[in-house]
Design an enzyme around this catalytic site. Structure first.
Site, PDB file in Angstrom:
ATOM      1  N   CYS A 129       0.823  -1.094   0.050  1.00 56.71           N
ATOM      2  CA  CYS A 129       0.100   0.083  -0.206  1.00 56.71           C
ATOM      3  C   CYS A 129       0.950   1.476   0.056  1.00 56.71           C
ATOM      4  O   CYS A 129       0.476   2.110  -0.411  1.00 56.71           O
ATOM      5  CB  CYS A 129      -0.973  -0.069   1.200  1.00 56.71           C
ATOM      6  SG  CYS A 129      -0.289  -0.448   2.679  1.00 56.71           S
ATOM      7  N   HIS A 258      -2.622   6.663   3.740  1.00 57.30           N
ATOM      8  CA  HIS A 258      -0.962   6.830   3.720  1.00 57.30           C
ATOM      9  C   HIS A 258      -0.756   8.201   3.082  1.00 57.30           C
ATOM     10  O   HIS A 258      -1.262   8.643   2.026  1.00 57.30           O
ATOM     11  CB  HIS A 258      -0.274   5.871   2.924  1.00 57.30           C
ATOM     12  CG  HIS A 258      -0.287   4.601   3.795  1.00 57.30           C
ATOM     13  ND1 HIS A 258      -0.809   4.412   5.320  1.00 57.30           N
ATOM     14  CD2 HIS A 258      -0.077   3.275   3.558  1.00 57.30           C
ATOM     15  CE1 HIS A 258      -0.643   2.967   5.506  1.00 57.30           C
ATOM     16  NE2 HIS A 258      -0.081   2.392   4.523  1.00 57.30           N
TER      17      HIS A 258
HETATM   18  C1  2RA Z   1       1.448  -1.190   6.332  1.00 53.96           C
HETATM   19  N1  2RA Z   1       1.941  -1.289   4.224  1.00 53.96           N
HETATM   20  O1  2RA Z   1       1.119   0.076   6.114  1.00 53.96           O
HETATM   21  C2  2RA Z   1       1.575  -2.152   5.324  1.00 53.96           C
HETATM   22  C3  2RA Z   1       0.504  -2.814   5.081  1.00 53.96           C
HETATM   23  N2  2RA Z   1       0.861  -3.835   3.981  1.00 53.96           N
HETATM   24  O2  2RA Z   1       1.528  -1.425   7.483  1.00 53.96           O
END
Ligand code: 2RA
Length: 352
Positions: A129, A258
């Site tokens: 991600c 994110h």
């Molecule tokens: C996280 N990228 O954000 C990882 C999840 N796949 O922890």
């Protein structure tokens, strides 16, 4: 007849978003099968407005399945993805297990859609991600200006660690709420949480009232797995095997979406106007870049939506070939379920 889709890991954080996404996009599937661990089998969950009984993960559950989207832990994918593929399903896998396998394409439909057709193992991987949250924007800039280097700092939401990650931040905030002395003495947040939340956290430090410079597992020379994924996966998706990448991944007290501060260096000089033109033309990218009016993306303002948001675009003062930008993407949507759904749609609409 319309293809049969299986969603494996249908009850997790991404699985929940996955069901919502396949319910709201073009209805290209016949049957949609929900699959999860034996523990969750028998649950009834809605998909496309109908109640569907969750089935246990068994080899037989893949009989008659044309496309299977897996969102399960790495070790579950390692065991079960080959079983599904052997039963004839085209598998789209969200785990880290197959991403760097040279026989498995790693696909972001905006960047390398053609790679999805070349899958000797019957498996297509979808990226981590964190990588995905910036890729639509970086891919568009690369296509015109030739990317050479990426230096990235991430600001990662707790739902990246699944349902347990979100639950932990809600619990921590609830445990600390109302205490206006908290966060002013070394270790006070940690101590208060130890007293109030005895159970183990998915994070190595308090995440409420804090930022934690860690995501994933420890790799060689002090790197976190998440930082190496960002490097290796960016190289593979963009088709630049020697792309220079360095990343620091940080967990922040955000539930979902994110963010990344990206320092991207290109083959030649690139201006803010060039970047705006390219990003505005990219169908799944939204430019929010008017700092005089406080317009820039923040996780709280874009969570739950599909695009990749870009703001704070600056030509680095001392590096004319370099842009600094701030990117936000919903880690459960484009970062996970949406990208997998888009790969499935790409395959179904071109091959079925
Ligand atoms: C996280 N990228 O954000 C990882 C999840 N796949 O922890």
């Amino acid at each position: 007849s319309k293809p049969t889709l299986a969603l494996v890991g249908a009850t997790g954080a991404v699985g929940t978003v996955m069901r919502e996404i396949v319910s709201s996009r073009a209805d290209i599937y016949g049957e949609i099968r929900l699959v999860a661990s034996a523990r969750s089998a028998g649950k009834v969950l809605p998909v496309r407005g109908e109640d569907v009984v969750v089935r246990a993960l068994t080899p037989e559950v893949f009989d008659g399945v044309d496309v299977a989207i897996f969102d399960v832990p790495d070790e579950v994918s390692a065991e079960w993805v080959p079983i599904a593929a052997a039963r004839g399903a085209i598998v789209i896998d969200k785990s880290g297990t197959f991403r760097m396998n040279p026989q498995v394409p790693l696909v972001v439909p905006e960047v390398n859609p053609g790679d999805a057709a070349n899958r000797p193992l019957g498996i297509v991987s979808t990226p981590n991600c964190t990588t995905l949250s910036m890729m639509a924007a970086i891919g568009a800039l690369h296509a015109e200006y030739g990317l050479r280097e990426l230096v990235v700092a991430s600001y990662q939401a707790v739902s990246g660690a699944g349902v347990a990650g979100s639950a932990r931040l809600y619990d921590e905030i609830e445990a600390l709420a109302g205490d206006r002395t908290i966060g002013q003495t070394a270790g006070d947040v940690r101590k208060a949480l130890q007293n109030k939340l005895p159970e183990e956290s998915p994070f190595p430090a308090p995440v409420a009232f804090n930022v934690v410079p860690w995501a994933g597992s420890l790799k060689e020379d002090g790197w976190a797995s998440e930082e190496l994924k960002l490097r290796n996966e960016s190289r593979k998706i963009l088709g630049i095997p020697d792309l220079k990448v360095s990343a620091t991944c940080v967990r922040v007290p955000v539930i979902t979406t994110h963010s990344l501060a990206v320092h991207a260096t290109f083959a030649g000089e690139i201006t803010v106007a060039d970047a705006h033109r390219i990003l505005n033309a990219a169908p799944t990218v939204v430019v929010m870049d008017d700092p005089a009016n406080h317009v820039y993306p923040t996780p709280a303002d874009v969570v739950g939506t599909d695009p990749t948001y870009v703001g704070r675009v600056r030509q680095a003062i001392d590096f004319p070939n370099t842009l600094d930008l701030f990117v936000c993407g919903d880690n459960l949507r484009k970062g996970a379920a949406l990208n997998a759904a888009e790969i499935a749609e790409l395959i179904v609409t071109t091959e079925f």
